[in-house]
Enzyme design. Structure first.
Site, short mmCIF file in Angstrom:
data_model
loop_
_atom_site.label_atom_id
_atom_site.label_comp_id
_atom_site.label_asym_id
_atom_site.label_seq_id
_atom_site.Cartn_x
_atom_site.Cartn_y
_atom_site.Cartn_z
N HIS B 67 -7.24 -22.20 -12.61
CA HIS B 67 -8.29 -21.89 -11.67
C HIS B 67 -7.77 -20.65 -11.15
O HIS B 67 -8.81 -19.66 -10.90
CB HIS B 67 -8.58 -22.79 -10.29
CG HIS B 67 -9.50 -22.38 -9.28
ND1 HIS B 67 -10.88 -22.10 -9.81
CD2 HIS B 67 -9.35 -22.07 -8.22
CE1 HIS B 67 -11.45 -21.60 -8.46
NE2 HIS B 67 -10.61 -21.60 -7.59
N ASP B 96 -20.75 10.11 -19.16
CA ASP B 96 -20.00 8.75 -19.74
C ASP B 96 -18.73 8.76 -19.13
O ASP B 96 -18.65 9.58 -18.22
CB ASP B 96 -19.93 8.56 -21.27
CG ASP B 96 -19.73 7.23 -21.60
OD1 ASP B 96 -18.84 6.48 -21.49
OD2 ASP B 96 -20.54 6.77 -22.52
N TRP B 132 -0.80 -20.17 -9.62
CA TRP B 132 -1.04 -18.72 -9.84
C TRP B 132 0.01 -17.69 -9.20
O TRP B 132 0.15 -16.66 -9.99
CB TRP B 132 -2.55 -18.15 -9.28
CG TRP B 132 -2.47 -17.67 -7.98
CD1 TRP B 132 -2.84 -18.27 -6.96
CD2 TRP B 132 -2.70 -16.00 -7.87
NE1 TRP B 132 -2.86 -17.44 -5.65
CE2 TRP B 132 -2.67 -16.17 -6.37
CE3 TRP B 132 -2.42 -14.90 -8.53
CZ2 TRP B 132 -2.71 -14.98 -5.58
CZ3 TRP B 132 -2.54 -13.83 -7.94
CH2 TRP B 132 -2.61 -13.78 -6.44
N SER B 160 -4.65 -4.01 -19.94
CA SER B 160 -6.25 -3.62 -19.84
C SER B 160 -6.40 -2.77 -18.56
O SER B 160 -7.18 -2.19 -18.52
CB SER B 160 -7.03 -4.91 -20.12
OG SER B 160 -8.25 -4.70 -19.59
N SER B 161 -5.77 -3.80 -17.54
CA SER B 161 -6.14 -2.95 -16.15
C SER B 161 -5.78 -1.82 -15.96
O SER B 161 -6.47 -0.79 -15.44
CB SER B 161 -5.70 -3.91 -14.84
OG SER B 161 -6.26 -5.05 -14.82
N HIS B 244 0.31 -8.33 -2.96
CA HIS B 244 -0.63 -7.91 -1.77
C HIS B 244 -1.43 -6.72 -1.95
O HIS B 244 -2.67 -7.15 -1.81
CB HIS B 244 0.32 -7.65 -0.72
CG HIS B 244 -0.57 -7.68 0.62
ND1 HIS B 244 -1.11 -8.97 0.99
CD2 HIS B 244 -1.22 -6.80 1.24
CE1 HIS B 244 -2.08 -8.59 1.96
NE2 HIS B 244 -2.06 -7.59 2.24
N GLU B 246 -2.83 -6.27 -4.99
CA GLU B 246 -3.80 -7.13 -5.69
C GLU B 246 -4.82 -7.53 -4.95
O GLU B 246 -6.15 -7.58 -5.37
CB GLU B 246 -2.89 -8.07 -6.33
CG GLU B 246 -4.03 -8.88 -7.28
CD GLU B 246 -4.79 -8.49 -8.33
OE1 GLU B 246 -4.27 -7.43 -8.96
OE2 GLU B 246 -5.86 -9.15 -8.78
N TYR B 248 -6.00 -6.27 -2.14
CA TYR B 248 -7.19 -5.20 -1.67
C TYR B 248 -7.79 -4.60 -2.87
O TYR B 248 -8.69 -4.18 -2.85
CB TYR B 248 -6.25 -3.92 -1.21
CG TYR B 248 -5.79 -4.93 0.36
CD1 TYR B 248 -6.66 -4.83 1.17
CD2 TYR B 248 -4.51 -5.29 0.52
CE1 TYR B 248 -6.26 -5.52 2.38
CE2 TYR B 248 -4.15 -5.71 1.72
CZ TYR B 248 -5.12 -5.85 2.80
OH TYR B 248 -4.67 -6.31 3.68
N SER B 259 -21.28 -0.91 1.06
CA SER B 259 -21.48 0.31 1.82
C SER B 259 -22.67 0.93 1.24
O SER B 259 -23.31 1.95 1.66
CB SER B 259 -20.22 1.14 1.75
OG SER B 259 -19.02 0.56 2.33
N HIS B 293 4.69 -10.84 4.25
CA HIS B 293 4.19 -11.67 5.12
C HIS B 293 3.66 -12.85 4.46
O HIS B 293 3.18 -13.73 5.00
CB HIS B 293 2.96 -11.14 6.02
CG HIS B 293 1.67 -10.51 5.07
ND1 HIS B 293 1.02 -9.55 5.33
CD2 HIS B 293 1.30 -11.23 4.01
CE1 HIS B 293 0.14 -9.41 4.35
NE2 HIS B 293 0.06 -10.50 3.67
N HIS B 294 3.66 -12.90 3.22
CA HIS B 294 3.40 -14.12 2.47
C HIS B 294 4.48 -14.97 2.42
O HIS B 294 4.78 -15.98 1.69
CB HIS B 294 2.96 -13.88 0.91
CG HIS B 294 1.79 -13.00 0.83
ND1 HIS B 294 0.60 -13.58 0.80
CD2 HIS B 294 1.44 -11.57 0.85
CE1 HIS B 294 -0.31 -12.60 0.70
NE2 HIS B 294 0.22 -11.54 0.76
N THR B 319 -9.54 -2.48 9.04
CA THR B 319 -10.66 -3.27 8.50
C THR B 319 -11.59 -3.29 9.76
O THR B 319 -12.74 -3.50 9.10
CB THR B 319 -10.14 -4.75 8.15
OG1 THR B 319 -8.78 -4.45 7.41
CG2 THR B 319 -10.83 -5.71 7.45
N LYS B 322 -14.08 -0.73 9.53
CA LYS B 322 -15.15 -0.99 8.27
C LYS B 322 -16.22 -1.90 8.76
O LYS B 322 -17.49 -1.59 8.71
CB LYS B 322 -14.65 -1.55 7.27
CG LYS B 322 -13.59 -0.39 6.51
CD LYS B 322 -13.57 -0.87 5.17
CE LYS B 322 -12.84 0.34 4.32
NZ LYS B 322 -14.22 1.00 3.67
N ARG B 441 -1.40 -27.28 0.86
CA ARG B 441 -2.20 -26.87 -0.58
C ARG B 441 -1.60 -27.40 -1.77
O ARG B 441 -0.40 -27.89 -1.74
CB ARG B 441 -2.34 -25.33 -0.66
CG ARG B 441 -1.12 -24.43 -0.95
CD ARG B 441 -1.48 -23.20 -0.52
NE ARG B 441 -1.92 -22.39 -1.71
CZ ARG B 441 -1.93 -21.14 -2.00
NH1 ARG B 441 -0.98 -20.19 -1.12
NH2 ARG B 441 -2.46 -20.43 -3.03
#
Lengths: 383, 517
Positions: B67, B96, B132, B160-161, B244, B246, B248, B259, B293-294, B319, B322, B441
């Protein structure tokens, strides 16, 4: 135009009023729905954590009410359908600076108590006793350092409850074969490690959560102020038994703890005695079946067939039907690079002998071999 | 002279047209969204009641892992690459993308990556089951054999990315219309430009991490194996150095979409454009220096713990800027509430709530209690689902008329919004309670005190799942039988070069660059 806005506002107030009445009623009703908030806990650290949690929570609530308040006001008043004409302002360095600086100041204020809590949490000095906690797939081992007492603590909820063939008891999934016992009002240092994958030892009420990492020994501590039974869990994904390796800690009076510890030592001595006893095949098979189901069946399954591709079968396997020494070696020393642990350090000689005897004679593995506890001891000492 | 698309399946396989490739990305990501959503339904169905009813714990772990992987790498990331492909050339007045053939390649390797990943479900030993975040040594020494396919799949997704990002950087820096200076670019282009740099910086780190895993699994190295002198915590540092930024990468383009939509339906220019650009850059910079921080419970030294706590708290500042800017944009506007605006407003509210819990999580001592519980699950679903997925949905409703020249049914769109909004909150709000009350979790089964809220959460998840089927229905119905629209500007307050083009947008646009004043 304004009266229309007022009307909309009034309409919005009705659900808000309803909510404010319904809120407390709901809170009363939901009491049996378990706790909605973090526990205050029974240690100095856990209370500090709780206080921090509540401070930051209320800061967020206040900011939220202000920010969402402006937004919702705007959504109801500044509508095209009310004939409102859009203003055209789109820049203000002053407000930009203000809403950069103000939150930054709030954060600085918040950082002060957070730092002092962290200093306290990390202060493991002057501990009065040490407990080594070792995580295994999927159980905990507790060793009272310097006391020669060590035992395995694993889930005691029966499979029948997990697979819904029996009613679930009150402490479903939060009960263990042997809880950790510690004295009240004593600074206990926990040394946390693991033997296979990463686990995490979490006792909510103590405000203690430390990862158990193979090759590392992490330190943390607790001084529990209230006697009682506390229940916690493993909080790092560690494989299929992750949800099934709970933690139970009994906090008892100091003298009660001393009695318990001496009884425990006597028990250890008695088990050692048994090592030199000669057992019959039947005795070993009975003990072995129970010990196998407790310790081995999680991977090799109760029918000995394992899980194809993940955990090998014991039934008909080359090891369980081949030379006894190979069998002893793998059970006692484990197999590096696999989930097969070194059970020599976890189980008593009697249990090891019983399990090996059981594995060599159950499910059609009829080798007829009987392994006595003393053979295990000799094997361990001989290597 | 401009010509139309090729006929038949060859159009899609060999296409180098940014609109075709954007469409491919969007449909692919929606397919992955449904697949990942199906896995989530299995998870929630199993957690409906205590006890194991539907799946075994080992399969449950495969479901949580798949998932997460499918949603992050298969649904959300390609969805925003799809939007970038469609919109960036039209927003900056380019004909293009700068590298059209690489564009084709970067899309067409993705289905293979996910076919490889999905095929592991049918392998002996099962699919990846280590979460994951695939922490070693659970993902190396103790992993199922399918881990090699997982690693190969991740490598392809990474390639790809990276190609997609290089393309976006090249396009934005080289193909802007005359007069379109950097500080005139729409915010969606800015957020994507910054995101693309983040991707180029961190995808190789992920590739490094999985390559080290590959070595540990197959070639006897011990990067992450303590018994061989390696370090399981090193894995987490490397992973989160990727992981991390990722998060963002996932949320910044969403900021860009919001926006665009909020000013359009407020009929008022975006408040604080330049501060929005600087805030985006600040968030991107901070994302590189907060990764641990993870890992507040791994036993870092006190000084490390303090540093990562302070740095993480700082993220709240840009943040917050924004969110304040979006609300100031709405303030004293002349608002209407069509489906895209509803999703955008829900984004602001729910993402801000996710931001609040993020701020709570940044307080390291409190994180000791929150870490790896359902509180974290609630937090990141508030920012990822209510953040990325809601903004993606808003974007589709906002630009769909431009893409296909048909108008969606407003009532059906609003219906989908309310079902999704209510379903989402029923699913994830109670998870805050579960986490605070102590439910970890990735648990296949749980103690009895967690039963009631889990049941509520599962019911919410089924409602939210149904809303996605309605979304699919709405989009298909619009394409097949929507009311045709022809005026260039679908929305009264919409600004930007894309709205100067005919509707539906022709196959080739801006063959001659527009002049931007």
């Amino acid at each position: 135009m304004l009266s229309k806005a007022k009307l909309l506002f009034a309409r919005m107030l009705v659900p808000l009023l309803l909510l404010s009445v319904a809120g407390p009623v709901m809170a009363e009703k939901t009491r049996h729905w378990g706790d909605l908030n973090m526990t205050r806990g029974v240690t100095d650290v856990s209370r500090q954590i709780y206080d921090l949690h509540m401070i930051i929570f209320w800061i967020c609530v206040v900011i939220g009410v202000l920010v969402f308040g402006v937004m919702i006001f705007s959504m109801f008043v500044h509508r095209k359908s009310l004939g409102y004409k859009a203003a055209n302002f789109h820049e203000s360095t002053t407000v930009e600076i203000a809403w950069t600086v103000v939150p930054a100041l709030i954060l600085i204020v918040m950082a002060v108590p957070a730092t002092s809590a962290l200093l306290n949490l990390y202060d493991t000095t002057e501990a009065e006793m040490d407990v080594l906690i070792t995580g295994y797939q999927w159980k905990w081992q507790y060793e009272y350092l310097g006391e020669d007492v060590s035992f395995i603590s694993e889930l005691s909820t029966p499979e029948s409850e997990i697979y819904n063939t029996a009613d679930k008891n009150e402490h479903y999934l939060q009960q263990v074969s042997q809880p950790l016992v510690i004295p009240v009002d004593t600074k206990v240092r926990f040394l946390v490690t693991a033997k296979d994958v990463i686990h995490s030892w979490w006792m909510t009420e103590f405000g203690v959560k430390r990862d158990a990492i193979p090759g590392f020994v992490n330190e943390t501590w607790a001084r529990v102020e209230k006697t009682g039974t506390y229940r916690g869990e493993c909080t790092e994904l560690c494989g299929k038994g992750h949800a099934f390796m709970p933690i139970v800690v009994e906090v008892v009076e100091k003298d009660e703890f001393a009695t318990w510890l001496s009884e425990k030592k006597a028990e250890v001595a008695a088990i050692r005695e048994l090592t030199s006893k000669e057992f019959s095949l039947e005795e070993l098979m009975t003990t072995g079946e129970a010990a196998y189901n407790r310790t081995c069946a999680a991977c090799h399954m109760a029918n000995g067939e394992g899980i194809p591709g993940v955990f090998p079968a014991v039934k008909g396997s080359a090891i369980a039907t081949g030379p006894v020494t190979d069998h002893l070696s793998i059970v006692i020393n484990g197999k590096t690079g696999t989930a097969m642990q070194a059970f020599g350090a976890q189980l008593s000689e009697v249990d090891l002998a019983a399990i090996i005897t059981y594995e060599r004679n159950a499910w059609g593995n009829s080798t007829g071999d009987v392994v006595q506890p003393i053979e295990i001891l000799n094997f361990k000492q001989g290597q | 002279m401009a010509h139309g698309p090729a006929k038949g399946i060859g159009r899609w396989i060999f296409t180098t047209n940014h609109k075709d490739i954007g469409t491919l990305y969007l449909w692919f990501s929606f397919a992955m969204f449904l697949l990942g959503g199906f896995f989530a339904m299995v998870i929630r169905a199993e957690l409906f009641e205590p006890g194991m009813q539907i799946v075994r714990p080992e399969f449950f772990n495969q479901m949580t892992t798949m998932h997460g992987l499918v949603m992050v790498f298969g649904a959300i990331m390609p969805a925003f690459v799809g939007l970038a492909n469609w919109m960036i050339p039209m927003m900056i007045g380019a004909p293009d993308m700068a590298l059209p053939r690489m564009n084709n390649l970067s899309f067409w390797i993705l289905p293979f990556a996910f076919a490889i990943l999905a095929s592991t479900l049918f392998m002996e030993g099962g699919a990846p089951n280590f979460g994951w975040t695939f922490y070693a040594p659970l993902s190396t020494t103790y992993a199922p054999p399918s881990v090699n396919y997982f690693i190969f799949g991740v490598h392809i997704m990474g390639a790809s990315s990276i190609m997609g990002s290089i393309n976006i950087i090249a396009t934005v820096l080289n193909l802007r219309a005359p007069g379109m200076t950097l500080m005139k670019m729409p915010l969606f282009v800015w957020t994507w430009l910054i995101t693309a740099f983040l991707l180029v910086a961190v995808m190789p780190v992920l590739a490094g991490a999985v390559t080290m895993m590959l070595m540990d699994v197959n070639f006897g190295t011990s990067f992450f194996n303590a018994a061989g002198g390696g370090d399981p915590v090193l894995f987490q540092h490397v992973f989160w150095f990727f992981g991390h930024p990722e998060v963002y990468i996932i949320i910044l383009p969403a900021f860009g979409v919001i926006s665009a939509i909020i000013p359009a339906f407020s009929r008022k220019p975006l408040f604080g454009y330049s501060s929005m650009v600087y805030a985006t850059a600040a968030i991107a910079f901070l994302s590189f220096i907060v990764w641990a921080h993870h890992m507040f419970t791994v036993g870092m030294p006190l000084t490390g713990e303090l540093y990562f706590m302070y740095a993480t708290m700082l993220i709240a500042v840009p943040t917050g800027v924004k969110v304040f800017n979006w609300i100031s944009t709405m303030f004293r506007g002349a608002m209407t509430f069509e489906t895209p605006m509803l999703f955008a407003i829900a984004f602001v509210i729910l993402f801000t709530m996710g931001g609040f819990t993020g701020l709570m999580l940044s307080i390291a001592p409190s994180d000791i209690q929150y870490h790896d519980t359902y509180f974290v699950v609630a937090h990141f679903h508030y920012v990822m689902v209510a953040g990325a997925v809601f903004s993606g949905t808003a974007a589709v409703y906002y630009w769909l008329p431009k893409w296909c020249g048909k108008m969606y049914d407003e009532t059906m769109g609003k219906l989908q919004f309310w079902i999704a909004f209510i379903g989402f909150n029923i699913t994830f709000f109670p998870q805050h309670f579960l986490g605070l009350a102590g439910m970890p979790r990735r648990y296949a089964d749980y103690a009895l005190q967690f039963a009631d809220w889990n049941m509520v959460s599962s019911i919410g998840a089924f409602i939210y799942g149904a809303a996605q089927l309605l979304f699919l229905f709405n989009v298909i119905r619009t394409i097949v039988a929507g009311k045709p629209v022809t005026e260039p500007k679908t929305w009264e307050g919409a600004e930007g070069l894309e709205w100067t083009l005919p509707t539906p947008a022709p196959y080739h646009t801006f063959s001659t660059p527009p002049e931007v004043k």
